[in-house]
Write a protein that holds these residues in place. Sequence first.
Motif, short mmCIF file in Angstrom:
data_model
loop_
_atom_site.label_atom_id
_atom_site.label_comp_id
_atom_site.label_asym_id
_atom_site.label_seq_id
_atom_site.Cartn_x
_atom_site.Cartn_y
_atom_site.Cartn_z
N GLY A 61 2.61 0.30 1.43
CA GLY A 61 1.47 -0.06 2.27
C GLY A 61 0.82 1.17 2.88
O GLY A 61 0.25 1.12 3.97
N ASP A 81 7.14 -1.92 -5.95
CA ASP A 81 6.55 -3.07 -5.26
C ASP A 81 7.49 -4.26 -5.22
O ASP A 81 7.53 -5.00 -4.24
N VAL A 105 -2.02 -6.54 1.04
CA VAL A 105 -1.02 -5.59 0.57
C VAL A 105 -0.21 -5.14 1.78
O VAL A 105 -0.70 -5.17 2.92
N PRO A 106 1.05 -4.75 1.56
CA PRO A 106 1.76 -4.59 0.30
C PRO A 106 2.61 -5.81 -0.06
O PRO A 106 2.92 -6.65 0.79
N ALA A 107 3.05 -5.84 -1.32
CA ALA A 107 3.86 -6.96 -1.81
C ALA A 107 5.18 -7.09 -1.06
O ALA A 107 5.63 -8.20 -0.76
N ARG A 109 -2.51 -2.97 -7.61
CA ARG A 109 -2.97 -1.58 -7.51
C ARG A 109 -4.50 -1.58 -7.59
O ARG A 109 -5.10 -2.52 -8.11
N GLN A 131 2.43 -12.29 -8.04
CA GLN A 131 1.60 -11.12 -8.31
C GLN A 131 1.51 -10.93 -9.81
O GLN A 131 2.47 -11.21 -10.54
N SER A 166 -0.69 -10.48 -3.65
CA SER A 166 -1.05 -9.12 -3.31
C SER A 166 -1.75 -8.46 -4.48
O SER A 166 -1.51 -8.81 -5.62
N GLN A 167 -2.59 -7.51 -4.16
CA GLN A 167 -3.24 -6.69 -5.18
C GLN A 167 -2.25 -5.65 -5.66
O GLN A 167 -1.75 -4.85 -4.86
#
Length: 272
Positions: free
Chosen positions: A99, A225, A199-201, A170, A218, A167-168
């Motif tokens: 993150g 991650d 984010v983060p995962a 990347r 995801q 979550s995104q």
Amino acid sequence: MSETLQTTDVAASDADLLGQTTIAVHAAGSALREGFGEVVRYQTREELMRALAANDDTALDILRPRLTRLRPDAGWVEDELDGGALPPGEWWVVDPAEGNVNHLHALPEWAVTATLVRDNQPVLTAVHLPLTGETYTALNGAGAYLDGRPLHVSQTADLGLSIVATSQARPDEDEKVVRRVGSSITAMLFDALVVRTAVPATLHLLNVAAGRIDAFWQFAGARADLLPGALLVTEAGGQVSDAEGRPWTPQSESFLAAAPGVHAEAVATLSR
């Protein structure tokens, strides 16, 4: 008899190693906390990358020598964005500032993680949240814990009553992955109670392990991650698979961690 003794010795060694790993992530987290508070301004991608790298270096200068001393023969994954299988043996998979972009923006959702992987299976993990002081740990076969208190996934059995998250993986994902993420969020907005996206995962996965949310998914993603959270969720009684319900490995193109009562429904939603 000798085989049982050997297994016990390995377990004891891993438990001690987890304790030392926890001390290391605490130290790295303290260093990052000292630099937290003001939004870091940048005008170009190059300036952003330098700021991210500075945070990583601050934590790695503490983590790498300490973890290397603990396991001198273990490999070290140089890039926390890498995915796929690792060569045989032991490897440290570390995200020195999980993150990181949140840290730069003075947002509180960031952590320090260190996971030991043995023959592509996570053996132990320590995740420290420096702003709250919380530390989540898991040891293969020995449970998941928050500051020494056992973690358990939720008992929810209805996706329609569930808080779920994604979550995104990347920045700069290819168009196919971006569109798949978008359609999965839409599907979950219809089927789940609430959908969280951020984010983060790892921080979502901590919440799954603690029973605060019921599922996380995801598409794509790096080992750093997902491996810490995968071990935490599994040891807390959750189910981990790909989005279609097949066994998950670091080579998988998707990831799903859920409470057992909603796992099948989440698979059905994500497979549409």
